[in-house]
Design an enzyme around this catalytic site. Structure first.
Site, PDB file in Angstrom:
ATOM      1  N   GLN A 178       0.897  -1.167   0.000  1.00  0.00           N
ATOM      2  CA  GLN A 178       0.000   0.000   0.000  1.00  0.00           C
ATOM      3  C   GLN A 178       0.926   1.204   0.000  1.00  0.00           C
ATOM      4  O   GLN A 178       1.462   1.582   1.040  1.00  0.00           O
ATOM      5  CB  GLN A 178      -0.928  -0.022   1.212  1.00  0.00           C
ATOM      6  CG  GLN A 178      -1.668   1.287   1.461  1.00  0.00           C
ATOM      7  CD  GLN A 178      -2.509   1.749   0.276  1.00  0.00           C
ATOM      8  OE1 GLN A 178      -3.189   0.965  -0.372  1.00  0.00           O
ATOM      9  NE2 GLN A 178      -2.424   3.030  -0.056  1.00  0.00           N
ATOM     10  N   GLY A 307     -10.763   0.623   2.024  1.00  0.00           N
ATOM     11  CA  GLY A 307     -11.825  -0.023   1.265  1.00  0.00           C
ATOM     12  C   GLY A 307     -11.300  -0.387  -0.110  1.00  0.00           C
ATOM     13  O   GLY A 307     -11.541  -1.478  -0.635  1.00  0.00           O
ATOM     14  N   GLY A 308     -10.567   0.549  -0.694  1.00  0.00           N
ATOM     15  CA  GLY A 308     -10.010   0.292  -2.018  1.00  0.00           C
ATOM     16  C   GLY A 308      -8.833   1.199  -2.278  1.00  0.00           C
ATOM     17  O   GLY A 308      -8.664   2.223  -1.611  1.00  0.00           O
ATOM     18  N   MET A 309      -7.995   0.796  -3.218  1.00  0.00           N
ATOM     19  CA  MET A 309      -6.849   1.603  -3.619  1.00  0.00           C
ATOM     20  C   MET A 309      -6.736   1.501  -5.138  1.00  0.00           C
ATOM     21  O   MET A 309      -6.687   0.411  -5.689  1.00  0.00           O
ATOM     22  CB  MET A 309      -5.580   1.096  -2.926  1.00  0.00           C
ATOM     23  CG  MET A 309      -4.305   1.810  -3.366  1.00  0.00           C
ATOM     24  SD  MET A 309      -4.320   3.564  -2.904  1.00  0.00           S
ATOM     25  CE  MET A 309      -3.416   4.259  -4.286  1.00  0.00           C
ATOM     26  N   GLU A 310      -6.669   2.683  -5.762  1.00  0.00           N
ATOM     27  CA  GLU A 310      -6.798   2.772  -7.220  1.00  0.00           C
ATOM     28  C   GLU A 310      -5.528   2.421  -7.984  1.00  0.00           C
ATOM     29  O   GLU A 310      -5.172   3.110  -8.939  1.00  0.00           O
ATOM     30  CB  GLU A 310      -7.246   4.189  -7.579  1.00  0.00           C
ATOM     31  CG  GLU A 310      -6.228   5.316  -7.264  1.00  0.00           C
ATOM     32  CD  GLU A 310      -6.305   5.893  -5.858  1.00  0.00           C
ATOM     33  OE1 GLU A 310      -6.773   5.188  -4.950  1.00  0.00           O
ATOM     34  OE2 GLU A 310      -5.886   7.050  -5.680  1.00  0.00           O
ATOM     35  N   HIS A 334     -15.764   4.329  -7.468  1.00  0.00           N
ATOM     36  CA  HIS A 334     -14.778   5.289  -6.963  1.00  0.00           C
ATOM     37  C   HIS A 334     -13.366   4.969  -7.473  1.00  0.00           C
ATOM     38  O   HIS A 334     -12.692   5.827  -8.047  1.00  0.00           O
ATOM     39  CB  HIS A 334     -14.817   5.295  -5.428  1.00  0.00           C
ATOM     40  CG  HIS A 334     -13.828   6.214  -4.786  1.00  0.00           C
ATOM     41  ND1 HIS A 334     -14.161   7.456  -4.294  1.00  0.00           N
ATOM     42  CD2 HIS A 334     -12.503   6.073  -4.566  1.00  0.00           C
ATOM     43  CE1 HIS A 334     -13.074   8.037  -3.797  1.00  0.00           C
ATOM     44  NE2 HIS A 334     -12.056   7.214  -3.955  1.00  0.00           N
ATOM     45  N   GLU A 335     -12.940   3.741  -7.278  1.00  0.00           N
ATOM     46  CA  GLU A 335     -11.566   3.402  -7.685  1.00  0.00           C
ATOM     47  C   GLU A 335     -11.423   3.465  -9.200  1.00  0.00           C
ATOM     48  O   GLU A 335     -10.391   3.884  -9.726  1.00  0.00           O
ATOM     49  CB  GLU A 335     -11.153   2.029  -7.146  1.00  0.00           C
ATOM     50  CG  GLU A 335     -11.290   1.842  -5.625  1.00  0.00           C
ATOM     51  CD  GLU A 335     -10.716   2.965  -4.770  1.00  0.00           C
ATOM     52  OE1 GLU A 335      -9.833   3.705  -5.248  1.00  0.00           O
ATOM     53  OE2 GLU A 335     -11.172   3.124  -3.617  1.00  0.00           O
ATOM     54  N   HIS A 338     -10.899   6.994 -10.383  1.00  0.00           N
ATOM     55  CA  HIS A 338      -9.518   7.461 -10.233  1.00  0.00           C
ATOM     56  C   HIS A 338      -8.708   7.265 -11.524  1.00  0.00           C
ATOM     57  O   HIS A 338      -7.652   7.872 -11.685  1.00  0.00           O
ATOM     58  CB  HIS A 338      -8.815   6.728  -9.095  1.00  0.00           C
ATOM     59  CG  HIS A 338      -8.988   7.345  -7.742  1.00  0.00           C
ATOM     60  ND1 HIS A 338      -8.686   8.664  -7.472  1.00  0.00           N
ATOM     61  CD2 HIS A 338      -9.424   6.811  -6.565  1.00  0.00           C
ATOM     62  CE1 HIS A 338      -8.923   8.905  -6.178  1.00  0.00           C
ATOM     63  NE2 HIS A 338      -9.380   7.808  -5.612  1.00  0.00           N
ATOM     64  N   GLU A 357      -9.189  13.155  -4.629  1.00  0.00           N
ATOM     65  CA  GLU A 357     -10.328  12.500  -3.977  1.00  0.00           C
ATOM     66  C   GLU A 357     -11.653  13.246  -4.118  1.00  0.00           C
ATOM     67  O   GLU A 357     -12.695  12.619  -4.265  1.00  0.00           O
ATOM     68  CB  GLU A 357     -10.007  12.232  -2.501  1.00  0.00           C
ATOM     69  CG  GLU A 357      -8.819  11.294  -2.284  1.00  0.00           C
ATOM     70  CD  GLU A 357      -9.013   9.896  -2.864  1.00  0.00           C
ATOM     71  OE1 GLU A 357     -10.155   9.524  -3.196  1.00  0.00           O
ATOM     72  OE2 GLU A 357      -7.996   9.168  -2.981  1.00  0.00           O
ATOM     73  N   ASP A 413      -0.966  10.975   5.493  1.00  0.00           N
ATOM     74  CA  ASP A 413      -2.048  10.030   5.783  1.00  0.00           C
ATOM     75  C   ASP A 413      -3.045  10.604   6.787  1.00  0.00           C
ATOM     76  O   ASP A 413      -4.190  10.157   6.863  1.00  0.00           O
ATOM     77  CB  ASP A 413      -1.490   8.714   6.357  1.00  0.00           C
ATOM     78  CG  ASP A 413      -0.839   7.855   5.270  1.00  0.00           C
ATOM     79  OD1 ASP A 413      -1.013   8.167   4.083  1.00  0.00           O
ATOM     80  OD2 ASP A 413      -0.146   6.886   5.621  1.00  0.00           O
ATOM     81  N   TYR A 421     -12.500  14.779   0.412  1.00  0.00           N
ATOM     82  CA  TYR A 421     -13.462  13.957  -0.332  1.00  0.00           C
ATOM     83  C   TYR A 421     -14.795  14.670  -0.524  1.00  0.00           C
ATOM     84  O   TYR A 421     -15.286  14.809  -1.635  1.00  0.00           O
ATOM     85  CB  TYR A 421     -13.741  12.654   0.428  1.00  0.00           C
ATOM     86  CG  TYR A 421     -12.661  11.607   0.355  1.00  0.00           C
ATOM     87  CD1 TYR A 421     -11.513  11.719   1.129  1.00  0.00           C
ATOM     88  CD2 TYR A 421     -12.787  10.499  -0.467  1.00  0.00           C
ATOM     89  CE1 TYR A 421     -10.524  10.752   1.081  1.00  0.00           C
ATOM     90  CE2 TYR A 421     -11.796   9.518  -0.524  1.00  0.00           C
ATOM     91  CZ  TYR A 421     -10.669   9.655   0.257  1.00  0.00           C
ATOM     92  OH  TYR A 421      -9.690   8.701   0.201  1.00  0.00           O
TER      93      TYR A 421
HETATM   94  N1  BES Z   1      -6.811   6.451  -2.689  1.00  0.00           N
HETATM   95  C1  BES Z   1      -7.761   6.157  -1.683  1.00  0.00           C
HETATM   96  C2  BES Z   1      -7.182   5.436  -0.512  1.00  0.00           C
HETATM   97  C3  BES Z   1      -6.033   6.149   0.180  1.00  0.00           C
HETATM   98  C4  BES Z   1      -6.039   7.524   0.340  1.00  0.00           C
HETATM   99  C5  BES Z   1      -4.974   5.439   0.655  1.00  0.00           C
HETATM  100  C6  BES Z   1      -4.970   8.153   0.958  1.00  0.00           C
HETATM  101  C7  BES Z   1      -3.914   6.068   1.281  1.00  0.00           C
HETATM  102  C8  BES Z   1      -3.910   7.438   1.433  1.00  0.00           C
HETATM  103  C9  BES Z   1      -8.921   5.364  -2.231  1.00  0.00           C
HETATM  104  O1  BES Z   1      -9.280   5.712  -3.524  1.00  0.00           O
HETATM  105  C10 BES Z   1     -10.109   5.677  -1.374  1.00  0.00           C
HETATM  106  O2  BES Z   1     -10.528   6.789  -1.357  1.00  0.00           O
HETATM  107  N2  BES Z   1     -10.629   4.667  -0.677  1.00  0.00           N
HETATM  108  C11 BES Z   1     -11.761   4.821   0.195  1.00  0.00           C
HETATM  109  C12 BES Z   1     -12.993   4.313  -0.439  1.00  0.00           C
HETATM  110  C13 BES Z   1     -13.807   5.309  -1.111  1.00  0.00           C
HETATM  111  C14 BES Z   1     -15.064   4.661  -1.639  1.00  0.00           C
HETATM  112  C15 BES Z   1     -14.113   6.526  -0.317  1.00  0.00           C
HETATM  113  C16 BES Z   1     -11.565   3.951   1.396  1.00  0.00           C
HETATM  114  O3  BES Z   1     -10.647   3.130   1.393  1.00  0.00           O
HETATM  115  O4  BES Z   1     -12.330   4.071   2.324  1.00  0.00           O
HETATM  116 ZN    ZN Z   2     -10.110   7.619  -3.638  1.00  0.00          ZN
END
Ligand code: BES
Ligand code: ZN
Length: 647
Positions: A178, A307-310, A334-335, A338, A357, A413, A421
């Site tokens: 990650q 939840g996810g990583m693009e 969402h992903e 991106h 975001e 982070d 968002y």
């Molecule tokens: N890129 C993000 C995850 C992220 C952001 C990882 C910053 C590390 C640092 C990913 O696209 C994301 O926004 N995931 C969200 C889900 C989304 C549906 C809001 C999550 O993991 O909750």
């Molecule tokens: Zn995102």
């Protein structure tokens, strides 16, 4: 300590004469990152703003291509190998290349030109707790490549090594990365800033039975033979570097889409995400062609902290998104989104995170509306806006309520919250409401097309907005209004707050129930969506009686909910009301799941009371090692425990 280790190595390195200038340079680094420009004489032009989260100086060298050769050692929990960087030299006089690293053991460094390499001097600076250690490499005249042989550490912040017991199928170990925001440096020495983009290729060797996948071209029919090759022909920023290794299978969803998962998960995943191809088609119709070839989804073990990583071409997703009824597929929207906002046009520094975001959230709502209709999209919007209101009220640093926080000196982070968002998406929704959907869609498409494969700053967007919309349609939105959206800690008074009829019906039921006009048995929830339930829990007040909670729980079997998102929201509401029957189930939940969005609110709620905190600390003591390093630190903070000891 990395300092002692590296100094030991420097002592034995051949080019000691370089040590002094390097030391001087390194002693300057912390100053540079703190924005020391005010110390410079007034006649000097202001330096181009550097990324405060990287030691690299892309105005001297920038990475064009990365060639990785890695061996995955599950026994030692390390990656071992070579990173070769092909650089563009922007400054002929530059003598030092600075790379970002964190907890890497550097074995050797060579500099070269063409195919010819020679050992060169290097020095690893002391470790900064947020940024890691700058690796300064001496670059003789005309050299434009380096080759770094290194190994990672078992506790690399960007990797998680899982035992078989932590996987779905329990038979084989698992590894995944990650990298966002600044963790790529913990498994690759590189210029770890989103302002630099490069192509890459990799060879990865693993135990024979396991499959390696990366954020690159993956061969969906690869023989599982322990040696895998990857090619990423599009330029990407370092935070999109990704790797996973496990006992993975592939299942196609459509011509360009599919899922990778462990055997016991792959079928359910393919079913859950069967609309992905349609999502792609709708997105392309609005925002232009998908430029990355395939779009596959990798389902990770439940400890995945997001939840996810693009990751480009290969979204990494938490299994907690597979609800069985597609109720949580907005995560895929969402992903996937991106692929335009973030991966194609990238925030140049983490202060501009909303460009990734907030835009992506706006696109998500658009895609959800296209595929599942306005009602469902309105629910998603309203939930986000709701979270934002709660969050804004809690933020103490006014700048953190804006779309332009100052993150220098802080861990990026820590800015992953509702402001970039949701405020970001509300800003774009506001603009859409003023200019009309068709015009605003076209505007965004132009933003993506004109900045494709580039990194952008908030100021770039403001200038683009002004040139392409504001000044073409004068009198609709003022420049002052745009500034207010981005720089004011207050939300603009004319924010268009989303409304949802479906949520209004939930409000009516909840209010009636709270006032005693509607009994628990009479609550009319038959047609409620997952998001309506979520909204019902989120707006439950504190001060409910134990009877009310028992009634609710009995009638709807809430504590046993199998939807991980609903379960989390119910636990939070239950804990806020000191409803203890949830404790045993929470215990299991916190041991099983590592997705921060789901477990953090539970830990926060537990930390509120003495009993809760003791209970949470007991669980954490046992589960800590099973969480991802990023999640470990986040939870430690909540429970007032020291962060993971640095090596
Ligand atoms: N890129 C993000 C995850 C992220 C952001 C990882 C910053 C590390 C640092 C990913 O696209 C994301 O926004 N995931 C969200 C889900 C989304 C549906 C809001 C999550 O993991 O909750
Ligand atoms: Zn995102």
């Amino acid at each position: 300590m990395s300092v002692g280790g590296s100094l030991g190595k420097i002592a034995g390195s051949p080019n000691t004469p370089l040590e002094r200038p390097m030391l001087r340079l390194l002693s300057l680094l912390p100053l540079l990152t703190l924005g020391a420009c005010s110390l410079l004489p007034p006649t000097m032009p202001p330096p181009v703003q550097r990324d405060p989260h990287s030691y690299a100086d892309p105005t001297q060298f920038s990475t064009e291509h990365l060639a990785l050769d890695l061996r995955v050692d599950f026994g030692k929990r390390v990656l071992e190998g070579v990173a070769e960087l092909r650089l563009q030299r922007h400054d002929v006089a530059a003598q030092t290349l600075v790379l970002d690293t964190r907890d890497l053991d550097i074995v050797s460094v060579e500099a070269g030109r063409g195919g010819r390499y020679a050992k060169t001097a290097w020095r690893l600076a002391p470790r900064d707790p947020i940024l890691g250690s700058a690796l300064a490499i001496s670059m003789p005249a005309n050299t434009d490549r380096v080759r770094v042989r290194y190994t990672t550490r078992p506790d690399a912040s960007g990797l998680q090594w899982l035992t078989p017991a932590q996987t779905a199928d329990k038979k084989h170990p698992f590894l995944y990365s990650q990298s966002q925001a600044i963790h790529a440096r913990s498994w690759i020495p590189l210029q770890d800033t989103p302002a630099v983009r490069f192509t890459y290729e990799a060879r990865v060797r693993t135990p024979k039975s396991l499959l390696a996948v990366m954020s690159a071209e993956n061969d969906t029919k690869a023989q599982h033979n322990g040696e895998y090759r990857f090619r990423m022909p599009q330029r990407i920023p370092s935070y999109l570097m990704a790797i996973a290794v496990g006992d993975l299978e592939f299942r196609a969803i459509g011509p360009r889409t599919g899922v990778y998962a462990e055997r016991s998960v792959v079928r359910a995943a393919a079913k859950e995400f069967e609309d992905t191809e349609r999502m792609m088609e709708r997105s392309e119709a609005i925002y232009g062609p998908y430029r990355w070839g395939r779009y596959d989804i990798l389902i990770l073990p439940p400890s995945f902290p997001y939840g996810g990583m693009e990751n480009p071409r290969l979204t990494f997703a938490s299994p907690t998104v597979i609800a069985g009824d597609k109720s949580l597929v907005s995560l895929v929207a969402h992903e996937l989104a991106h692929s335009w906002s973030g991966n194609l046009v990238t925030n140049a520094v983490w202060d501009d995170f909303w460009l990734n975001e907030g835009f992506t959230n706006h696109l998500t709502f658009r895609i959800m509306e296209e595929i599942y209709g306005a009602d469902r999209a309105a629910q998603e919007r309203a939930l986000g806006a709701n979270d934002l209101k709660d969050t804004l009220a809690k933020i103490r640093v006014p700048g953190d309520r804006t779309l332009s926080p100052r993150l220098a000196g802080r861990d990026p982070d820590d800015n992953v919250g509702d402001v970039p968002y949701e405020r970001g998406a509300l800003f774009l929704a506001y603009l859409e409401s003023k200019f009309g959907r068709a015009e605003f869609d076209a505007f965004l498409r132009k933003w993506f097309d004109s900045r494709a494969f580039q990194s952008a700053r908030t100021a770039d967007f403001v200038a683009f907005l002004d040139a392409e919309l504001l000044s073409k349609r004068p009198g609709v939105v003022s420049a002052a209004k745009v500034r207010e959206w981005i720089y004011s800690p207050q939300m603009p008074a004319d924010t268009v707050w989303p409304v949802s009829d479906a949520f209004d019906r939930v409000d009516a039921q909840r209010e009636g129930w709270l006032k005693g006009h509607i009994s628990t048995a009479q609550l009319d929830t038959k047609t409620w969506s997952t998001r309506q339930w979520q909204y019902f829990f989120d707006k439950l007040p504190t001060g409910l009686s134990q009877e009310q909670l028992i009634d609710l729980d009995d009638r709807f079997n809430l504590t046993r909910s199998r939807n991980p998102v609903l379960a989390s929201r119910w636990y939070r509401a239950a804990l806020a009301n000191d409803y203890s029957p949830v404790y045993p189930v929470i215990d299991g939940y916190l041991r099983r799941i590592g997705r921060m969005l789901l477990i953090r609110p539970i830990y926060q709620e537990l930390a509120r009371t003495e009993d809760g905190r003791a209970f949470a600390r007991d669980i954490f003591a046992e589960t800590r090692a099973g969480y991802h390093p990023i999640a470990q630190d986040a939870i430690a903070k909540i429970l007032d425990l020291p962060a993971t000891a640095s090596p």
